[in-house]
Design a protein around this motif. Structure first.
Motif, PDB file in Angstrom:
ATOM      1  N   SER A  39     -18.486  -7.889  46.667  1.00 26.76           N
ATOM      2  CA  SER A  39     -19.348  -9.040  46.374  1.00 26.76           C
ATOM      3  C   SER A  39     -18.881  -9.810  45.151  1.00 26.76           C
ATOM      4  N   ALA A  40     -18.226  -9.134  44.214  1.00 23.05           N
ATOM      5  CA  ALA A  40     -17.768  -9.798  42.997  1.00 23.05           C
ATOM      6  C   ALA A  40     -16.544 -10.680  43.233  1.00 23.05           C
ATOM      7  N   GLN A  43     -16.339 -14.759  42.736  1.00 21.14           N
ATOM      8  CA  GLN A  43     -17.418 -15.290  41.907  1.00 21.14           C
ATOM      9  C   GLN A  43     -16.835 -16.039  40.717  1.00 21.14           C
ATOM     10  N   ASP A  45     -19.355 -17.623  38.511  1.00 22.54           N
ATOM     11  CA  ASP A  45     -20.487 -17.606  37.595  1.00 22.54           C
ATOM     12  C   ASP A  45     -20.527 -16.257  36.879  1.00 22.54           C
ATOM     13  N   ARG A  48     -23.572 -13.854  37.826  1.00 22.61           N
ATOM     14  CA  ARG A  48     -23.405 -13.225  39.139  1.00 22.61           C
ATOM     15  C   ARG A  48     -22.316 -12.162  39.111  1.00 22.61           C
ATOM     16  N   LEU A  49     -21.225 -12.478  38.450  1.00 20.26           N
ATOM     17  CA  LEU A  49     -20.124 -11.528  38.361  1.00 20.26           C
ATOM     18  C   LEU A  49     -20.570 -10.241  37.668  1.00 20.26           C
ATOM     19  N   TYR A  52     -22.933  -8.206  40.029  1.00 20.19           N
ATOM     20  CA  TYR A  52     -22.203  -7.444  41.041  1.00 20.19           C
ATOM     21  C   TYR A  52     -21.407  -6.306  40.403  1.00 20.19           C
TER      22      TYR A  52
END
Length: 158
Positions: A39-40, A43, A45, A48-49, A52
């Protein structure tokens, strides 16, 4: 908090039915590590990073608990302490970063950081490189503690 409560209920129910709790924790740990890592990717942002990254690192920490030994618990605690210090440093760097008076939230805004904030330009990569447990960084020691516990658990388990 709700996720922790759900995990507690799940583990209690599974252990009451005779399932090995360590196996369940290991499956959750591997799934969490993979989910956080995949998921990371891509990214830009920072928040967000790091979110995750947190998911992935919780999975890594749970591996110590999944070992089911005292060394595993100690490895988990060492890993969590290391991760806490590293993340506090990461958040402090991100909170201190400014571009035109605004907070930096996107990685693309880091261009030219060495000219505008040279101290942060030096500290940020050092902290960032220690998060993935690279051999030249401190994170490898936290991971090695867990790997030792994993190997001891393998030698003890049937």
């Amino acid at each position: 908090m709700a996720a922790v409560a759900c995990c507690g209920v799940l583990l209690t129910a599974c252990s009451a039915r005779g399932y090995q709790v360590e196996t369940i924790i290991l499956v959750v740990a591997v799934a969490s590590t993979r989910l956080g890592s995949v998921s990371a990717l891509g990214q830009t942002d920072f928040q967000r990073l790091l979110s995750y990254s947190f998911i992935g690192h919780v999975g890594c920490a749970l591996r110590g608990r999944a070992a089911g030994t005292q060394a595993g618990i100690q490895g988990m605690l060492v890993y969590l302490a290391y991760y806490l210090v590293t993340n506090l440093g990461m958040f402090a760097c991100i909170a201190a970063m400014r571009r035109d008076g605004e907070r930096v939230v996107d990685m693309r805004q880091l261009a030219g950081l060495s000219r505008t904030q040279p101290d942060l330009a030096l500290a940020f990569p050092a902290i960032t490189l220690s998060l993935p447990e690279l051999p030249a960084a401190d994170g490898i020691f936290a991971r090695a503690t867990q790997a030792t516990a994993d190997m001891q658990a393998q030698a003890v388990s049937p």
